[in-house]
Design an enzyme around this catalytic site. Structure first.
Site, mmCIF file in Angstrom:
data_model
loop_
_atom_site.group_PDB
_atom_site.id
_atom_site.type_symbol
_atom_site.label_atom_id
_atom_site.label_comp_id
_atom_site.label_asym_id
_atom_site.label_seq_id
_atom_site.Cartn_x
_atom_site.Cartn_y
_atom_site.Cartn_z
ATOM 1 N N GLN A 141 -29.204 46.819 -10.762
ATOM 2 C CA GLN A 141 -29.714 48.169 -11.016
ATOM 3 C C GLN A 141 -28.609 49.040 -11.597
ATOM 4 O O GLN A 141 -27.464 48.997 -11.151
ATOM 5 C CB GLN A 141 -30.249 48.771 -9.720
ATOM 6 C CG GLN A 141 -30.968 50.094 -9.899
ATOM 7 C CD GLN A 141 -31.748 50.490 -8.656
ATOM 8 O OE1 GLN A 141 -32.030 49.656 -7.797
ATOM 9 N NE2 GLN A 141 -32.104 51.752 -8.561
ATOM 10 N N SER B 103 -26.495 41.930 -7.004
ATOM 11 C CA SER B 103 -27.544 42.577 -6.216
ATOM 12 C C SER B 103 -28.920 42.188 -6.757
ATOM 13 O O SER B 103 -29.329 41.038 -6.646
ATOM 14 C CB SER B 103 -27.329 44.096 -6.221
ATOM 15 O OG SER B 103 -28.194 44.729 -5.315
ATOM 16 N N LEU B 104 -29.645 43.115 -7.359
ATOM 17 C CA LEU B 104 -30.938 42.821 -7.959
ATOM 18 C C LEU B 104 -30.875 41.601 -8.875
ATOM 19 O O LEU B 104 -31.818 40.795 -8.943
ATOM 20 C CB LEU B 104 -31.418 44.037 -8.758
ATOM 21 C CG LEU B 104 -32.576 43.814 -9.726
ATOM 22 C CD1 LEU B 104 -33.866 43.577 -8.969
ATOM 23 C CD2 LEU B 104 -32.692 44.980 -10.692
ATOM 24 N N ARG C 80 -39.499 45.297 -3.679
ATOM 25 C CA ARG C 80 -38.138 45.652 -3.257
ATOM 26 C C ARG C 80 -37.788 47.065 -3.711
ATOM 27 O O ARG C 80 -37.243 47.874 -2.946
ATOM 28 C CB ARG C 80 -37.144 44.648 -3.850
ATOM 29 C CG ARG C 80 -35.675 44.848 -3.484
ATOM 30 C CD ARG C 80 -34.861 43.784 -4.201
ATOM 31 N NE ARG C 80 -33.465 43.720 -3.815
ATOM 32 C CZ ARG C 80 -32.475 44.375 -4.430
ATOM 33 N NH1 ARG C 80 -32.751 45.171 -5.449
ATOM 34 N NH2 ARG C 80 -31.225 44.236 -4.018
ATOM 35 N N HIS D 126 -27.288 49.138 0.063
ATOM 36 C CA HIS D 126 -26.307 48.261 0.717
ATOM 37 C C HIS D 126 -25.649 48.956 1.912
ATOM 38 O O HIS D 126 -24.451 48.842 2.128
ATOM 39 C CB HIS D 126 -25.262 47.771 -0.285
ATOM 40 C CG HIS D 126 -25.864 47.084 -1.469
ATOM 41 N ND1 HIS D 126 -26.527 45.892 -1.358
ATOM 42 C CD2 HIS D 126 -25.937 47.446 -2.770
ATOM 43 C CE1 HIS D 126 -26.981 45.533 -2.558
ATOM 44 N NE2 HIS D 126 -26.643 46.462 -3.421
ATOM 45 N N GLN E 91 -29.109 41.289 1.852
ATOM 46 C CA GLN E 91 -28.442 41.875 0.692
ATOM 47 C C GLN E 91 -28.707 43.374 0.563
ATOM 48 O O GLN E 91 -27.856 44.128 0.096
ATOM 49 C CB GLN E 91 -28.924 41.146 -0.570
ATOM 50 C CG GLN E 91 -28.256 41.569 -1.859
ATOM 51 C CD GLN E 91 -29.156 41.322 -3.050
ATOM 52 O OE1 GLN E 91 -30.044 42.107 -3.333
ATOM 53 N NE2 GLN E 91 -28.930 40.215 -3.725
#
Length: 303
Positions: A18, A100-101, A125, A205, A254
């Site tokens: 992202q 991440s994503l 998500r 996070h 995550q």
């Protein structure tokens, strides 16, 4: 997806997270490649709205909303991957990972999850993370010039949390507005070169994402995952995982735990892999790789 070919130049495929989105991403691929057109049209059918238009035309404010940009980045990344796999087989991906994503794109690349399920997952998500951010307002900041021990000490005193270990000298923290404000002051007192508040919509996070973790866990239980055909390095462990249930657990963790991008890249490099392909929008990962190890070569496969 057919990630193998006969030539044996080893490489890693890496995917952005992202923040990499921009208005116009994917349009050139769509205009010039049938497989990219099919990718965006399939995503539109799955989602029930015109994601393609949002990627190509914006508006930017709508595209950057967490509920939209996560699906937009995944779809653009997979369109770029599919075009790349059809047009070039000079490098064989021995491993894949995403920031991440971007880990969802990596899992599609490794055929651990089908594209249609990945689109549904990242849409959920994004919605869950947006809801958690609205219920638990917070922000993120990048601390430049301090080591991990110093930042961890700052977090203990401010109640912030280490969110991203991206590259040497650059540590991202996350937490409530008050905790990040306090941590920013402490970081400057400890001699940080800069403290940059990130343009994100919530405390990603961090423990403030707990409700998003719970909701995503429920959705993942009904999704079919397969053992990856090539190793996928997990953000939260910096190790490859081939057990589908553990992959799901790592994806849940995550959202609220630290992403270990620097450790993940070093893990790949320790295998002797020097060539990386950043597949998808932006060039953020190329910059991080340069700081982690200047000897690594990063090729861009733009969306």
């Amino acid at each position: 997806m057919g990630v193998y070919c006969n030539k044996m130049v080893e490489s890693a495929f890496i995917f952005p997270g992202q923040g990499a989105q921009y208005v116009g991403m994917g349009k050139e691929l769509y205009d010039n490649h049938e497989i990219a057109r099919r990718t965006f049209e399939q995503a539109n059918e799955i989602l029930g709205f015109d994601l393609k238009r949002l990627c190509f035309e914006g508006p930017e404010k709508e595209l950057t909303m967490t509920r939209n940009c996560q699906a937009a980045i995944l779809v653009s990344s997979i369109a770029a991957l599919r075009v790349h796999l059809l047009s070039s087989c000079d490098y064989v991906p021995q491993v894949t990972l995403g920031l991440s994503l971007g880990e969802y794109s990596a899992l599609v690349c490794a055929e651990a999850i089908c594209f249609s399920d990945a689109v549904k997952l990242v849409r959920s998500r994004g919605l869950f993370m947006e809801e958690a951010s609205n219920d638990n307002p917070g922000k993120m900041a990048c601390i430049i010039g301090l080591d991990l021990e110093q930042v961890e000490d700052i977090c203990r005193h401010s109640k912030a949390q280490v969110a991203n270990l991206n590259c040497p000298g650059q540590i991202v923290i996350s937490g409530s507005i008050e905790s990040i404000d306090s941590a920013s002051v402490l970081a400057k007192e400890k001699g940080a070169k800069r403290v940059i508040v990130l343009d994100v919509s919530g405390p990603f996070h961090s423990a403030l994402m707990a409700q998003a973790c719970h909701k995503l866990d429920k959705v993942l239980k009904d999704m079919q995952f397969m053992p990856p055909k090539i190793p996928v390095i997990s953000n939260v462990t910096a190790f490859a995982q081939d057990n589908p249930d553990m992959i799901k657990a790592n994806l849940v963790d995550q959202i609220s735990l630290t992403t270990r991008w620097e450790d993940s890249i070093r893990k790949v490099a320790s295998r002797g892999i020097k060539h990386f392909f950043e597949i998808g929008p932006g060039t953020v990962l190329k910059g991080l790789l340069r700081r982690i190890d200047p000897g690594l070569v990063c090729h861009n496969v733009p969306a």
